[in-house]
Design a protein around this motif. Structure first.
Motif, PDB file in Angstrom:
ATOM      1  N   LYS A  58       0.837  -1.208   0.000  1.00 33.60           N
ATOM      2  CA  LYS A  58       0.000   0.000   0.000  1.00 33.60           C
ATOM      3  C   LYS A  58       0.870   1.255   0.000  1.00 33.60           C
ATOM      4  CE  LYS A  58      -3.491   2.372   2.752  1.00 33.60           C
ATOM      5  NZ  LYS A  58      -4.257   2.363   4.000  1.00 33.60           N
ATOM      6  N   CYS A  59       1.892   1.279   0.844  1.00 36.99           N
ATOM      7  CA  CYS A  59       2.798   2.430   0.912  1.00 36.99           C
ATOM      8  C   CYS A  59       3.545   2.627  -0.403  1.00 36.99           C
ATOM      9  CB  CYS A  59       3.785   2.261   2.064  1.00 36.99           C
ATOM     10  SG  CYS A  59       3.026   2.377   3.681  1.00 36.99           S
ATOM     11  N   LEU A  60       3.993   1.537  -0.991  1.00 38.50           N
ATOM     12  CA  LEU A  60       4.677   1.635  -2.278  1.00 38.50           C
ATOM     13  C   LEU A  60       3.753   2.180  -3.360  1.00 38.50           C
ATOM     14  CD1 LEU A  60       6.919  -1.530  -2.719  1.00 38.50           C
ATOM     15  CD2 LEU A  60       7.625   0.843  -2.705  1.00 38.50           C
ATOM     16  N   ALA A  61       2.515   1.714  -3.380  1.00 41.68           N
ATOM     17  CA  ALA A  61       1.553   2.187  -4.379  1.00 41.68           C
ATOM     18  C   ALA A  61       1.329   3.692  -4.226  1.00 41.68           C
ATOM     19  CB  ALA A  61       0.234   1.432  -4.233  1.00 41.68           C
ATOM     20  N   GLU A  62       1.214   4.172  -2.975  1.00 44.26           N
ATOM     21  CA  GLU A  62       1.034   5.593  -2.731  1.00 44.26           C
ATOM     22  C   GLU A  62       2.254   6.393  -3.198  1.00 44.26           C
ATOM     23  OE1 GLU A  62      -0.101   6.379   1.305  1.00 44.26           O
ATOM     24  OE2 GLU A  62      -1.783   4.966   1.207  1.00 44.26           O
ATOM     25  N   LEU A  63       3.453   5.902  -2.912  1.00 41.81           N
ATOM     26  CA  LEU A  63       4.671   6.590  -3.339  1.00 41.81           C
ATOM     27  C   LEU A  63       4.768   6.638  -4.867  1.00 41.81           C
ATOM     28  CD1 LEU A  63       7.317   5.234  -0.817  1.00 41.81           C
ATOM     29  CD2 LEU A  63       6.583   7.604  -1.083  1.00 41.81           C
ATOM     30  N   GLU A  64       4.475   5.519  -5.502  1.00 40.77           N
ATOM     31  CA  GLU A  64       4.542   5.465  -6.968  1.00 40.77           C
ATOM     32  C   GLU A  64       3.492   6.390  -7.589  1.00 40.77           C
ATOM     33  OE1 GLU A  64       6.264   0.932  -7.514  1.00 40.77           O
ATOM     34  OE2 GLU A  64       4.097   1.249  -7.460  1.00 40.77           O
ATOM     35  N   LYS A  65       2.317   6.450  -6.990  1.00 42.04           N
ATOM     36  CA  LYS A  65       1.265   7.344  -7.471  1.00 42.04           C
ATOM     37  C   LYS A  65       1.730   8.791  -7.367  1.00 42.04           C
ATOM     38  CE  LYS A  65      -3.488   8.675  -6.520  1.00 42.04           C
ATOM     39  NZ  LYS A  65      -4.637   8.505  -5.617  1.00 42.04           N
ATOM     40  N   GLU A  66       2.361   9.142  -6.250  1.00 39.29           N
ATOM     41  CA  GLU A  66       2.843  10.513  -6.026  1.00 39.29           C
ATOM     42  C   GLU A  66       3.949  10.874  -7.030  1.00 39.29           C
ATOM     43  OE1 GLU A  66       5.246  12.708  -2.486  1.00 39.29           O
ATOM     44  OE2 GLU A  66       3.482  11.538  -1.903  1.00 39.29           O
ATOM     45  N   ILE A  67       4.807   9.923  -7.315  1.00 38.10           N
ATOM     46  CA  ILE A  67       5.896  10.170  -8.255  1.00 38.10           C
ATOM     47  C   ILE A  67       5.389  10.336  -9.685  1.00 38.10           C
ATOM     48  CG2 ILE A  67       7.911   9.064  -9.348  1.00 38.10           C
ATOM     49  CD1 ILE A  67       8.535   7.849  -6.593  1.00 38.10           C
ATOM     50  N   ASN A  68       4.393   9.554 -10.059  1.00 33.92           N
ATOM     51  CA  ASN A  68       3.879   9.575 -11.421  1.00 33.92           C
ATOM     52  C   ASN A  68       2.933  10.727 -11.715  1.00 33.92           C
ATOM     53  OD1 ASN A  68       5.336   7.289 -12.121  1.00 33.92           O
ATOM     54  ND2 ASN A  68       3.723   5.918 -11.435  1.00 33.92           N
TER      55      ASN A  68
END
Length: 69
Positions: A58-68
């Motif tokens: 979940k944390c990784l998905a949020e970070l990747e969403k923020e980066i993209n």
């Protein structure tokens, strides 16, 4: 003639002595600078020992969403 040397019956490892362990993690290699490696190592410890795998995903998905964005 002497009996020294050569193959001997029963010598060596048994056939099939090593069994695959389905719970064993595969080894992977990553090249990183020291400061990057510290972050990777910290996250790896969280995944392995700290919190649940679902929370880490979940944390990784949020970070990747923020980066993209």
């Amino acid at each position: 003639m002497s009996a020294w040397g050569g193959k001997r019956e029963g010598a060596g490892r048994r056939v099939g002595w090593r069994k695959e362990n389905p719970c064993q993690r595969k080894s992977h290699s990553v090249a990183a600078f020291d400061d990057e490696w510290e972050l990777i190592n910290r996250f790896a410890k969280l995944v392995k020992y700290g919190c649940t795998k679902d929370l880490c995903e979940k944390c990784l998905a949020e970070l990747e969403k923020e980066i993209n964005e």
